[in-house]
Design a protein around this motif. Structure first.
Motif, PDB file in Angstrom:
ATOM      1  N   GLN A   1      16.883  28.220   2.281  1.00 12.32           N
ATOM      2  CA  GLN A   1      16.621  27.151   0.944  1.00 12.32           C
ATOM      3  C   GLN A   1      15.712  26.754   0.579  1.00 12.32           C
ATOM      4  O   GLN A   1      14.640  27.186   1.351  1.00 12.32           O
ATOM      5  CB  GLN A   1      17.044  25.449   2.030  1.00 12.32           C
ATOM      6  N   PRO A   2      14.900  26.118  -0.743  1.00  9.58           N
ATOM      7  CA  PRO A   2      13.531  26.084  -1.053  1.00  9.58           C
ATOM      8  C   PRO A   2      13.460  25.700  -0.770  1.00  9.58           C
ATOM      9  O   PRO A   2      13.873  24.349   0.221  1.00  9.58           O
ATOM     10  CB  PRO A   2      14.513  25.368  -2.534  1.00  9.58           C
ATOM     11  N   SER A   3      11.859  24.747  -0.899  1.00  8.29           N
ATOM     12  CA  SER A   3      11.578  23.697   0.644  1.00  8.29           C
ATOM     13  C   SER A   3      10.221  22.780  -0.628  1.00  8.29           C
ATOM     14  O   SER A   3       9.680  23.226  -1.656  1.00  8.29           O
ATOM     15  CB  SER A   3      10.311  25.256   1.568  1.00  8.29           C
ATOM     16  N   PHE A   4       9.815  21.671  -0.060  1.00 11.66           N
ATOM     17  CA  PHE A   4       9.528  21.522  -0.531  1.00 11.66           C
ATOM     18  C   PHE A   4       7.835  22.055  -0.340  1.00 11.66           C
ATOM     19  O   PHE A   4       7.232  22.844   1.292  1.00 11.66           O
ATOM     20  CB  PHE A   4       9.283  19.548   0.501  1.00 11.66           C
ATOM     21  N   HIS A   5       6.993  21.689  -1.145  1.00 11.95           N
ATOM     22  CA  HIS A   5       5.745  22.134  -1.007  1.00 11.95           C
ATOM     23  C   HIS A   5       4.944  21.101  -0.682  1.00 11.95           C
ATOM     24  O   HIS A   5       4.954  19.888  -1.736  1.00 11.95           O
ATOM     25  CB  HIS A   5       5.033  22.968  -1.991  1.00 11.95           C
ATOM     26  N   GLY A   6       4.050  20.287  -0.155  1.00  4.59           N
ATOM     27  CA  GLY A   6       2.432  19.516  -0.372  1.00  4.59           C
ATOM     28  C   GLY A   6       2.123  18.315   0.376  1.00  4.59           C
ATOM     29  O   GLY A   6       1.894  17.146   0.453  1.00  4.59           O
ATOM     30  N   TRP A   7       4.248  18.343   1.516  1.00  3.97           N
ATOM     31  CA  TRP A   7       4.271  17.288   2.409  1.00  3.97           C
ATOM     32  C   TRP A   7       3.572  17.235   3.383  1.00  3.97           C
ATOM     33  O   TRP A   7       3.714  15.905   4.315  1.00  3.97           O
ATOM     34  CB  TRP A   7       5.565  17.143   2.881  1.00  3.97           C
ATOM     35  N   GLU A   8       3.641  18.090   4.303  1.00 10.18           N
ATOM     36  CA  GLU A   8       2.446  17.913   5.088  1.00 10.18           C
ATOM     37  C   GLU A   8       1.185  17.118   5.288  1.00 10.18           C
ATOM     38  O   GLU A   8       1.151  16.700   6.705  1.00 10.18           O
ATOM     39  CB  GLU A   8       2.429  19.319   6.005  1.00 10.18           C
ATOM     40  N   GLY A   9       0.691  16.606   4.959  1.00 15.72           N
ATOM     41  CA  GLY A   9      -0.923  16.107   4.259  1.00 15.72           C
ATOM     42  C   GLY A   9      -0.321  14.474   3.658  1.00 15.72           C
ATOM     43  O   GLY A   9      -1.440  14.076   3.646  1.00 15.72           O
ATOM     44  N   LEU A  10       0.817  14.106   3.018  1.00 13.12           N
ATOM     45  CA  LEU A  10       1.062  12.701   2.956  1.00 13.12           C
ATOM     46  C   LEU A  10       0.906  12.101   4.375  1.00 13.12           C
ATOM     47  O   LEU A  10       1.409  11.939   4.931  1.00 13.12           O
ATOM     48  CB  LEU A  10       2.978  13.135   2.466  1.00 13.12           C
ATOM     49  N   ASN A  11       0.057  11.284   2.653  1.00 12.76           N
ATOM     50  CA  ASN A  11      -0.617   9.740   4.354  1.00 12.76           C
ATOM     51  C   ASN A  11       0.191   8.777   3.292  1.00 12.76           C
ATOM     52  O   ASN A  11      -1.270   8.223   2.441  1.00 12.76           O
ATOM     53  CB  ASN A  11      -1.787   9.899   4.484  1.00 12.76           C
ATOM     54  N   LEU A  12       1.501   7.151   3.346  1.00 14.55           N
ATOM     55  CA  LEU A  12       1.658   6.614   2.767  1.00 14.55           C
ATOM     56  C   LEU A  12       0.699   4.927   2.403  1.00 14.55           C
ATOM     57  O   LEU A  12       0.516   4.426   1.709  1.00 14.55           O
ATOM     58  CB  LEU A  12       2.960   6.515   2.542  1.00 14.55           C
ATOM     59  N   ILE A  13       0.076   5.630   3.647  1.00 16.70           N
ATOM     60  CA  ILE A  13      -0.700   4.361   3.786  1.00 16.70           C
ATOM     61  C   ILE A  13      -2.613   4.325   2.953  1.00 16.70           C
ATOM     62  O   ILE A  13      -2.301   3.616   1.769  1.00 16.70           O
ATOM     63  CB  ILE A  13      -0.801   3.471   5.168  1.00 16.70           C
ATOM     64  N   SER A  14      -2.832   4.964   3.442  1.00 18.08           N
ATOM     65  CA  SER A  14      -4.128   5.047   3.249  1.00 18.08           C
ATOM     66  C   SER A  14      -4.258   5.523   1.566  1.00 18.08           C
ATOM     67  O   SER A  14      -5.546   5.806   1.382  1.00 18.08           O
ATOM     68  CB  SER A  14      -5.011   6.118   4.384  1.00 18.08           C
ATOM     69  N   GLY A  15      -3.374   6.631   1.413  1.00 15.17           N
ATOM     70  CA  GLY A  15      -3.471   7.229  -0.515  1.00 15.17           C
ATOM     71  C   GLY A  15      -4.075   8.136   0.411  1.00 15.17           C
ATOM     72  O   GLY A  15      -4.253   9.013  -1.145  1.00 15.17           O
ATOM     73  N   GLN A  16      -4.264   9.189   1.088  1.00 15.74           N
ATOM     74  CA  GLN A  16      -4.937  10.395   1.054  1.00 15.74           C
ATOM     75  C   GLN A  16      -4.389  10.756   1.101  1.00 15.74           C
ATOM     76  O   GLN A  16      -2.715  11.212   2.032  1.00 15.74           O
ATOM     77  CB  GLN A  16      -5.910  10.952   2.202  1.00 15.74           C
ATOM     78  N   TRP A  17      -3.617  12.552   0.288  1.00 15.87           N
ATOM     79  CA  TRP A  17      -2.931  13.396   0.187  1.00 15.87           C
ATOM     80  C   TRP A  17      -4.081  15.034   0.036  1.00 15.87           C
ATOM     81  O   TRP A  17      -4.881  15.170  -0.104  1.00 15.87           O
ATOM     82  CB  TRP A  17      -2.826  14.016  -0.469  1.00 15.87           C
TER      83      TRP A  17
ATOM     84  N   PRO B   1       0.495  -1.212  -0.189  1.00 14.49           N
ATOM     85  CA  PRO B   1       0.182  -0.252  -0.163  1.00 14.49           C
ATOM     86  C   PRO B   1       0.842   1.255  -0.104  1.00 14.49           C
ATOM     87  O   PRO B   1       0.257   2.342  -0.970  1.00 14.49           O
ATOM     88  CB  PRO B   1      -1.258  -0.167   1.323  1.00 14.49           C
ATOM     89  N   ILE B   2       1.885   1.187   0.695  1.00 15.28           N
ATOM     90  CA  ILE B   2       2.463   2.494   0.625  1.00 15.28           C
ATOM     91  C   ILE B   2       3.346   2.787  -0.759  1.00 15.28           C
ATOM     92  O   ILE B   2       3.159   3.802  -1.328  1.00 15.28           O
ATOM     93  CB  ILE B   2       3.559   1.685   1.508  1.00 15.28           C
ATOM     94  N   LEU B   3       3.669   1.117  -1.361  1.00 13.52           N
ATOM     95  CA  LEU B   3       4.496   1.941  -3.116  1.00 13.52           C
ATOM     96  C   LEU B   3       3.249   2.259  -3.778  1.00 13.52           C
ATOM     97  O   LEU B   3       3.379   3.187  -4.863  1.00 13.52           O
ATOM     98  CB  LEU B   3       5.063   0.829  -3.520  1.00 13.52           C
ATOM     99  N   LYS B   4       1.947   1.613  -3.827  1.00 13.56           N
ATOM    100  CA  LYS B   4       0.567   2.080  -4.784  1.00 13.56           C
ATOM    101  C   LYS B   4      -0.218   3.475  -4.802  1.00 13.56           C
ATOM    102  O   LYS B   4       0.027   4.343  -5.272  1.00 13.56           O
ATOM    103  CB  LYS B   4      -0.149   1.644  -4.389  1.00 13.56           C
ATOM    104  N   ASN B   5       0.427   3.944  -2.833  1.00 12.87           N
ATOM    105  CA  ASN B   5      -0.341   5.454  -2.936  1.00 12.87           C
ATOM    106  C   ASN B   5       0.999   6.563  -3.061  1.00 12.87           C
ATOM    107  O   ASN B   5       0.258   7.663  -3.676  1.00 12.87           O
ATOM    108  CB  ASN B   5      -0.415   5.956  -1.211  1.00 12.87           C
ATOM    109  N   LEU B   6       1.894   5.804  -2.551  1.00 11.90           N
ATOM    110  CA  LEU B   6       3.243   7.133  -3.415  1.00 11.90           C
ATOM    111  C   LEU B   6       3.794   6.820  -5.033  1.00 11.90           C
ATOM    112  O   LEU B   6       3.263   8.182  -5.260  1.00 11.90           O
ATOM    113  CB  LEU B   6       4.231   6.417  -2.686  1.00 11.90           C
ATOM    114  N   ASN B   7       2.955   6.240  -5.381  1.00 12.58           N
ATOM    115  CA  ASN B   7       3.128   6.432  -7.201  1.00 12.58           C
ATOM    116  C   ASN B   7       0.872   7.260  -7.288  1.00 12.58           C
ATOM    117  O   ASN B   7       1.902   7.864  -8.466  1.00 12.58           O
ATOM    118  CB  ASN B   7       2.747   5.469  -7.889  1.00 12.58           C
ATOM    119  N   GLU B   8       0.749   6.986  -6.859  1.00 12.11           N
ATOM    120  CA  GLU B   8      -0.205   7.794  -7.382  1.00 12.11           C
ATOM    121  C   GLU B   8       0.012   9.966  -6.915  1.00 12.11           C
ATOM    122  O   GLU B   8      -0.900  10.399  -6.906  1.00 12.11           O
ATOM    123  CB  GLU B   8      -1.578   7.665  -5.613  1.00 12.11           C
ATOM    124  N   MET B   9       0.568   9.303  -5.527  1.00  8.53           N
ATOM    125  CA  MET B   9       0.737  11.111  -5.053  1.00  8.53           C
ATOM    126  C   MET B   9       1.628  11.719  -5.621  1.00  8.53           C
ATOM    127  O   MET B   9       1.798  12.894  -5.888  1.00  8.53           O
ATOM    128  CB  MET B   9       1.259  10.685  -3.081  1.00  8.53           C
TER     129      MET B   9
END
Length: 507
Positions: free
Chosen positions: A485-501, A190-198
């Motif tokens: 430094q440049p910053s990453f945006h959009g990581w705060e809501g990352l959920n690798l297991i449920s697939g919700q971003w 599920p981590i791999l599946k949801n990571l690829n979707e995100m």
């Protein structure tokens, strides 16, 4: 007869439409051409930037709640903290131009190693420990489309985005690590599946954040107390197989008047070259607009005391002592002198192969300061000073310097035989050569800012003068500050297991 008249009218309308279309064509004052060498350097600089960025970046904690059906557990509250990207590698990364579209980005066989501390709580148990996530087979491709907005800012769009991670491996550490690792494989899928979707949404969020920064670029820059410089894009970039060309307005305005000058730019074509990363063509129009703007703003009208001029006079046999002795010889006065120089027309710019000249039509007035502190004109004459313009790039600026070629007085025919007037020509030439021009060159040392992004410097630069434009050939060097430094945006809501971003694209 009627049909023939209609045809004539249509013909006239067609010709008029062509005339209107050509009259509305806007040509650039500056062209910037980015070559494949710049893209190749961008890959190397980009990897260094990302490496430095991920080392300094604090990735927010990831919190959430999941049901683990394979463990028959209704819910598990988890918190991943101290998340760090310890190592990554993108060995096969490339950027390439897609004619008429944009720039294609491609990377494959990438890897990343991420470490984190974790804490889990459930009705049955709670525990803490550490974990490592190893990603391999990272693949990404997409096309970066460049355009312009209504204000002349560059904007980016990402199309045909495709990102995939082929393998993910989780390794737990802690007292019960043997138990947790036995369940790692079911968690990896599920981590791999949801990571690829995100991945693509996260990358697109980064592009939107970059656009927010691009929209804040100052395309209208204050140069000094006299002028503004407009660097806005007048059209979307032109993309060919070998380069990307940007057309910039490249025009100066007086500080309080944004009216275009009473002349227009003419088209010019950059030579076909690819040895340098960047080619910048600066048209004659660019310099003519600067001349007109400074003239309109009154920048060419100066009054200097002999003391101010003497600070810049060359101390030799033809220097200050000789000049003052000539003035004294002619006028036999003891009062302090002042020199007033006023441009009578905008200086005339000429760019010819290997030759950049500036002709300055002006009047010069020699004044004596009387006892009651008023200035009394001794003599006034019109002249034309023909100068050569030297050019050098210092950092991110084009610095000009003037050297006097000829000095011609404009005199009525009846005065040409006046010996004092003719001798005064030599005096004024000396004052201009040894006093006024050094003062002007001191002002010119601040230079003209060249169109390039922040933290990018020009190196290995060369300047050539062609008919109607000058060409800067240069390589680029990226220097990144450790403090910002440049910053990453959009990581705060990352959920690798449920697939919700839950992250939102930057506005």
């Amino acid at each position: 007869m009627r049909t023939k008249a209609v045809q004539v009218l249509w013909g006239c309308f067609f010709l008029w439409s062509l005339h209107i279309s050509s009259a509305q064509t806007i040509y650039p004052g500056i062209k910037a051409r980015v070559t494949q060498r710049a893209l190749d350097y961008g890959v190397l600089a980009g990897m260094d930037m990302i490496e430095q960025m991920v080392k300094e970046r604090n990735i927010p904690d990831l919190r959430g709640s999941e049901s683990l059906e394979f463990l028959k557990v209704d819910y598990v509250n988890y918190n991943f903290s101290n998340i760090k990207i310890n190592a990554f590698s993108f060995p096969n990364t490339s950027l390439a131009f897609v004619p008429g579209v944009g720039i294609k980005a491609l990377t494959n066989h990438g890897t990343a190693n991420i470490s984190t501390d974790w804490e889990i709580r459930s009705p049955l148990f709670q525990d803490t420990g550490g974990a490592d996530l190893f990603l391999s087979g990272v693949y990404f491709t997409g096309i970066i489309v460049l355009a312009r907005n209504g204000f002349g800012h560059p904007i980016l769009k990402l199309q045909d985005c495709y990102a995939q991670v082929s393998h993910a491996h989780v390794s737990f550490s802690g007292e019960l690590s043997v138990l947790y690792n036995s369940f790692a494989e079911p968690m990896e899928k599920p981590i791999l599946k949801n990571l690829n979707e995100m991945l693509c949404p996260i990358i697109m969020s980064e592009v939107e954040a970059l656009n927010a920064n691009l929209s804040m670029l100052e395309v209208l820059t204050k140069i000094d107390n006299y002028t503004l410089l407009d660097y806005s894009l007048i059209s979307s970039p032109e993309i060919t197989e070998n380069y990307m060309e940007l057309n910039l307005k490249g025009v100066f305005y007086p500080l309080d008047n944004l009216t275009d000058p009473p002349f227009s730019p003419v088209p010019f074509v950059l030579p076909e070259r690819s040895d340098s990363m960047l080619y910048v063509g600066i048209s004659e129009f660019f310099f003519k607009s600067a001349s007109f703007a400074y003239f309109t703003a009154g920048a060419f009208n100066v009054t200097l005391s002999m003391k101010e001029i003497s600070n810049h006079l060359v101390q030799n046999s033809q220097g200050l002592g000789n000049v003052l002795s000539r003035i004294a010889e002619i006028y036999i006065l003891s009062q302090p002198f002042m020199v007033r120089v006023m441009a009578t027309e905008p200086p005339v710019i000429s760019l010819q192969p290997g030759n950049f000249t500036l002709d300055i039509p002006a009047s010069i007035v020699l004044l004596a300061q009387t006892e009651n502190s008023t200035a009394e004109a001794i003599v006034s004459m019109d002249f034309v000073a023909s100068t050569s313009v030297g050019l050098v790039i210092l950092g991110q600026r084009l610095v000009c310097s003037l050297s006097l070629n000829r000095f011609r007085l404009s005199l009525p025919e009846s005065n040409r035989s006046n010996i004092e007037v003719l001798r005064f020509e030599n005096v004024l030439s000396s004052i201009l050569h040894f006093g006024i021009l050094p003062l002007a060159n001191a002002k010119l040392q601040q230079g003209i800012p060249l169109p390039n992004p922040r933290k990018i410097s020009f190196v290995n630069s060369d300047i050539e003068v062609f008919e109607g434009f000058l060409l800067i050939s240069t390589d680029l060097k990226y220097e990144m500050s450790l403090k910002q430094q440049p910053s990453f945006h959009g990581w705060e809501g990352l959920n690798l297991i449920s697939g919700q971003w839950r992250g939102k694209p930057a506005a």
